[in-house]
Motif scaffolding. Structure first.
Motif, PDB file in Angstrom:
ATOM      1  N   ALA A  56       0.830  -1.205   0.000  1.00 50.95           N
ATOM      2  CA  ALA A  56       0.000   0.000   0.000  1.00 50.95           C
ATOM      3  C   ALA A  56       0.866   1.258   0.000  1.00 50.95           C
ATOM      4  CB  ALA A  56      -0.935  -0.001   1.207  1.00 50.95           C
ATOM      5  N   CYS A  57       1.929   1.243   0.789  1.00 52.59           N
ATOM      6  CA  CYS A  57       2.836   2.393   0.803  1.00 52.59           C
ATOM      7  C   CYS A  57       3.483   2.599  -0.562  1.00 52.59           C
ATOM      8  CB  CYS A  57       3.903   2.192   1.872  1.00 52.59           C
ATOM      9  SG  CYS A  57       3.289   2.195   3.572  1.00 52.59           S
ATOM     10  N   LEU A  58       3.873   1.511  -1.207  1.00 53.73           N
ATOM     11  CA  LEU A  58       4.478   1.624  -2.531  1.00 53.73           C
ATOM     12  C   LEU A  58       3.484   2.177  -3.545  1.00 53.73           C
ATOM     13  CD1 LEU A  58       6.553  -1.689  -2.724  1.00 53.73           C
ATOM     14  CD2 LEU A  58       7.430   0.638  -2.490  1.00 53.73           C
ATOM     15  N   VAL A  59       2.235   1.738  -3.457  1.00 53.91           N
ATOM     16  CA  VAL A  59       1.211   2.238  -4.378  1.00 53.91           C
ATOM     17  C   VAL A  59       1.042   3.749  -4.210  1.00 53.91           C
ATOM     18  CG1 VAL A  59      -1.251   2.181  -4.926  1.00 53.91           C
ATOM     19  CG2 VAL A  59      -0.005   0.046  -4.579  1.00 53.91           C
ATOM     20  N   VAL A  60       0.934   4.204  -2.966  1.00 55.08           N
ATOM     21  CA  VAL A  60       0.768   5.633  -2.711  1.00 55.08           C
ATOM     22  C   VAL A  60       2.018   6.406  -3.136  1.00 55.08           C
ATOM     23  CG1 VAL A  60       0.429   7.374  -0.896  1.00 55.08           C
ATOM     24  CG2 VAL A  60      -0.890   5.256  -0.866  1.00 55.08           C
ATOM     25  N   LEU A  61       3.195   5.855  -2.842  1.00 51.11           N
ATOM     26  CA  LEU A  61       4.441   6.528  -3.223  1.00 51.11           C
ATOM     27  C   LEU A  61       4.542   6.696  -4.741  1.00 51.11           C
ATOM     28  CD1 LEU A  61       7.052   4.909  -0.813  1.00 51.11           C
ATOM     29  CD2 LEU A  61       6.426   7.319  -0.920  1.00 51.11           C
ATOM     30  N   PHE A  62       4.232   5.657  -5.490  1.00 53.58           N
ATOM     31  CA  PHE A  62       4.349   5.739  -6.935  1.00 53.58           C
ATOM     32  C   PHE A  62       3.287   6.666  -7.526  1.00 53.58           C
ATOM     33  CE2 PHE A  62       7.039   2.083  -6.370  1.00 53.58           C
ATOM     34  CZ  PHE A  62       7.918   2.141  -7.430  1.00 53.58           C
ATOM     35  N   ALA A  63       2.067   6.598  -7.013  1.00 55.80           N
ATOM     36  CA  ALA A  63       1.000   7.447  -7.556  1.00 55.80           C
ATOM     37  C   ALA A  63       1.267   8.919  -7.268  1.00 55.80           C
ATOM     38  CB  ALA A  63      -0.348   7.013  -6.973  1.00 55.80           C
ATOM     39  N   THR A  64       1.576   9.244  -6.017  1.00 49.17           N
ATOM     40  CA  THR A  64       1.839  10.639  -5.667  1.00 49.17           C
ATOM     41  C   THR A  64       3.162  11.116  -6.257  1.00 49.17           C
ATOM     42  OG1 THR A  64       2.828   9.912  -3.568  1.00 49.17           O
ATOM     43  CG2 THR A  64       0.489  10.494  -3.556  1.00 49.17           C
ATOM     44  N   GLY A  65       4.162  10.229  -6.303  1.00 47.60           N
ATOM     45  CA  GLY A  65       5.448  10.621  -6.879  1.00 47.60           C
ATOM     46  C   GLY A  65       5.332  10.956  -8.356  1.00 47.60           C
ATOM     47  N   LEU A 225      13.130  -0.798  -6.325  1.00 47.33           N
ATOM     48  CA  LEU A 225      12.014  -1.295  -5.500  1.00 47.33           C
ATOM     49  C   LEU A 225      11.155  -2.277  -6.293  1.00 47.33           C
ATOM     50  CD1 LEU A 225      10.892   1.956  -3.632  1.00 47.33           C
ATOM     51  CD2 LEU A 225      12.036  -0.023  -2.640  1.00 47.33           C
ATOM     52  N   LEU A 226      10.811  -1.929  -7.516  1.00 44.00           N
ATOM     53  CA  LEU A 226       9.984  -2.820  -8.332  1.00 44.00           C
ATOM     54  C   LEU A 226      10.706  -4.133  -8.604  1.00 44.00           C
ATOM     55  CD1 LEU A 226       8.420  -0.353 -10.928  1.00 44.00           C
ATOM     56  CD2 LEU A 226       7.281  -1.468  -9.012  1.00 44.00           C
ATOM     57  N   LEU A 227      11.988  -4.050  -8.902  1.00 47.93           N
ATOM     58  CA  LEU A 227      12.745  -5.266  -9.194  1.00 47.93           C
ATOM     59  C   LEU A 227      12.830  -6.168  -7.969  1.00 47.93           C
ATOM     60  CD1 LEU A 227      14.487  -6.856 -11.178  1.00 47.93           C
ATOM     61  CD2 LEU A 227      16.460  -5.525 -10.415  1.00 47.93           C
ATOM     62  N   LEU A 228      13.092  -5.589  -6.799  1.00 47.81           N
ATOM     63  CA  LEU A 228      13.199  -6.385  -5.581  1.00 47.81           C
ATOM     64  C   LEU A 228      11.854  -7.004  -5.197  1.00 47.81           C
ATOM     65  CD1 LEU A 228      15.525  -4.049  -3.491  1.00 47.81           C
ATOM     66  CD2 LEU A 228      16.124  -6.258  -4.480  1.00 47.81           C
TER      67      LEU A 228
END
Length: 538
Positions: A56-65, A225-228
């Motif tokens: 969830a944090c990654l989703v928010v980070l990528f969308a807002t980023g 991050l995506l690769l890991l």
């Protein structure tokens, strides 16, 4: 009139999707994958939700980023601020700080995106750290999941790198203070320090550091991050999740809920809930108010400044070094106030990364483990984990030594001395106490397995003595508390040439630390109870 008995045709969408799934190689492969995932079971454990929180944090980070990337300008060029924030109007600021203020005050929803991005960056390391702790204390890092542990650790480090690089991009005085500390650390490294500082900053401070950090933050870190995450998902698919002992659970099966749709729906619900909470925090709770800090300046520093929580342990390591730790050698000044914290923190992180391999080597354990352990059933590992937490906690607390001194009216020297003692003595005491408590709890479980539960009923045996009737544990509880994790010392044997190498001696010594006494032979369930009952009936 004849009746049309042909089945009704489906919608165009259903017919197209069926044709794609059945008539193409990719569609057939996807259908087989979905069918297999429907038959897979996953343990119904609350600790697995930490992974959903991280997603969830990654989703928010990528969308807002992605939103912020089109509005932010990573430039140190000086401009005059003409925005709507009156206290700063007319000041000369960098274009990076100017674009940050525009995002906060001029762009619709910009402040929400900035703050939600920052909150997600704070929660992501916490979710990854809690996931690592859950895996560590239950032995979820053992073979065949050692590679997954290393990937999780690299995810954590990458999240730290992403948070640190993003922390500096607004170019306010708080981030400028942090960059000045980084410059001092780099310059304190002999031989390569000046070169490393020049490479990062592109010249004298502040140089072009924003232009150098920006691609790291928006390109390198997201791709890593995506690769890991993809690699961890691949390993999880290959090895399947481990599970705690319980009824019907063995090393060769999994007792839980179907991956599709049950576990996936539950994880999706957690992701949606956490993402909503992060957006709610971004909308209601102010964080990183750069307009209050003001623009960065090479000659200014922020008093009482604190880094984001996940880098506090690095700042604390610098504060705990006694003053005057330096010497001159080979015509260079070796500043231990910089080198010692770097060496200690690097060694600590390296031990965390390779611990699964160290434990396997020390114990001589080469087996594959699909059943987890309760922390009490691995007392030495539990003690090591508590020691690591206290070590990290001492460094992290020392990062706020100045604020603690001010808030509680203490001397800064006294607070630093306390954390220096805690850094050295805390892990030792924590290891001894945690291992002793785990051993006591383990012994209690073994007694329950041997004798059962106390019922409070006293009977007189044929010989005249009195005994308490014990009720045997039910099968579910017996399976839950079962302990098959006894570690025996590695026997010290010479190698092929008849030598006892230093490595073999070290392995034997470490194995004795992990070794536990063999559990007493377990009688048949209820044997003592039956003897007492038979005596009472007589």
């Amino acid at each position: 009139m004849p009746v049309d008995r042909r089945p009704p045709r489906g919608s165009v969408t259903n017919r197209v999707s069926a044709a794609l799934l059945e008539g193409t190689v990719l569609g057939r492969s996807l259908s087989r994958l979905v069918a297999e995932l429907r038959t897979r079971a996953v343990p119904n454990s609350w600790t697995s939700l930490f992974g959903a929180v991280a997603v969830a944090c990654l989703v928010v980070l990528f969308a807002t980023g992605l939103f912020l990337m089109f509005l932010y300008t990573p430039s140190s060029t000086v401009v005059e601020y003409r925005g709507s924030y009156v206290p700063l109007r007319g000041l000369e600021i960098s274009r990076a700080f100017d674009s940050t203020l525009d995002i906060s005050f001029e762009v619709r929803g910009g402040l929400l995106m900035r703050q939600a991005h920052h909150w997600a960056a704070l929660v992501l390391p916490a979710a990854l750290l809690l996931q690592m702790l859950a895996l560590f204390f239950t032995g979820g890092f053992r073979k065949p999941r050692r590679g997954s542990w290393v990937l999780l650790f690299l995810l954590y480090v990458t999240a730290l790198a992403g948070g640190w690089s993003g922390y500096a991009l607004p170019d306010d005085v708080l981030s400028g203070t942090g960059l000045r500390i980084v410059e001092g650390i780099l310059l304190g490294i002999p031989v390569v320090g000046t070169w490393a500082s020049w490479l990062l900053f592109g010249g004298s401070f502040p140089g072009e550091v924003l232009a150098h950090l920006y691609p790291l933050h928006v390109a390198l870190v997201p791709v890593a991050l995506l690769l890991l995450v993809a690699l961890r998902a691949r390993l999880a698919y290959a090895h399947e999740p481990a599970q705690l002992p319980g009824p019907g659970r063995t090393e060769g099966n999994i007792v839980g809920i179907p991956l599709l749709p049950d576990a996936a729906v539950r994880a999706g619900g957690v992701v949606t809930l956490v993402a909503g909470i992060l957006l709610a925090l971004g909308a209601t709770v102010t964080i990183d108010p750069v307009w209050l800090y003001g623009p960065a300046s090479p000659g200014d520093a922020s008093a009482g400044s604190q880094p984001d929580w996940y880098t506090g342990f690095l700042d604390g390591a610098l504060r705990l070094v006694p003053p005057g730790w330096e010497f001159v050698l080979f015509g260079r000044t070796w500043t231990l106030a910089i080198l010692a914290p770097l060496a200690v923190v690097t060694l600590f992180l390296a031990l965390v990364a390779v611990y699964p391999y160290l434990e396997a080597w020390a114990t001589g354990d080469r087996r594959e483990h699909n059943l987890l352990q309760r922390p009490r059933n691995a007392p030495t590992r539990t003690g090591i984990g508590v020691a690591g937490i206290l070590f990290y906690g001492a460094l992290w607390g020392a990062g706020s030594a100045d604020l603690l001194a001010v808030q509680f009216g203490l001397s800064i020297e006294g607070v630093v001395a306390f954390f220096q003692v805690a850094l050295l003595a805390g892990p030792v005491l924590g290891f001894l106490v945690a291992r002793a408590v785990a051993r006591a709890l383990r012994a209690k479980d073994r007694e329950l397995l041997r004798h059962g539960l106390e019922t409070g009923r006293i009977v007189r045996l044929p010989g005249g003595e009195y005994a308490e009737v014990h009720a045997p544990l039910d099968p579910a509880e017996r399976a839950r508390v079962a302990d098959d994790g006894v570690v025996k010392p590695v026997r010290l044997r010479p190698d092929e040439r008849g030598r006892l190498t230093a490595g073999r001696r070290l392995q034997a010594r470490l194995s004795r630390i992990y070794a536990e006494p063999d559990p007493p032979a377990e009688p048949s369930p209820g044997g003592e109870v039956e003897r007492a009952r038979s005596g009472a009936d007589a």
